[in-house]
Design a protein around this motif. Structure first.
Motif, short mmCIF file in Angstrom:
data_model
loop_
_atom_site.label_atom_id
_atom_site.label_comp_id
_atom_site.label_asym_id
_atom_site.label_seq_id
_atom_site.Cartn_x
_atom_site.Cartn_y
_atom_site.Cartn_z
N ALA A 90 83.47 134.92 38.86
CA ALA A 90 82.88 136.17 38.31
C ALA A 90 82.80 137.16 39.57
N ARG A 113 84.26 137.30 42.31
CA ARG A 113 85.72 137.84 42.76
C ARG A 113 85.98 138.96 41.94
N ARG A 114 86.01 138.58 40.51
CA ARG A 114 86.45 139.68 39.66
C ARG A 114 85.39 141.08 39.99
N GLU A 129 86.57 142.85 43.40
CA GLU A 129 87.92 143.52 42.93
C GLU A 129 87.74 144.74 42.29
N GLN A 130 86.85 144.83 41.28
CA GLN A 130 86.57 146.11 40.63
C GLN A 130 85.73 147.17 41.40
#
Length: 69
Positions: free
Chosen positions: A25, A27-28, A31-32
């Protein structure tokens, strides 16, 4: 407490399932956040080289990852 703070705490959980899910989570989220900041920098006239320098990657890497935005 913020979601990011809660995720960071969960990432160090003794249960690997909880920790790994939190890492994924985070990592996501990272990235955002990177996409938002790269878009902001480009809108302000930053070059791919300037963005790459701040991210600690090559110009080619940042352009390949974010060039289509």
């Amino acid at each position: 407490m913020s979601d990011a703070t809660e995720l960071a705490q969960a990432a160090s959980d003794s249960d690997p399932r909880t920790g790994l899910r939190a890492v994924a989570a985070l990592r996501r989220l990272l990235e955002q956040l990177e996409s938002v900041q790269v878009r902001s920098a480009r809108n302000k006239g930053w070059s791919w080289q300037e963005i790459a320098a701040e991210l600690g990657v090559s110009r080619q890497a940042v352009h390949k990852k974010h060039g289509r935005q």
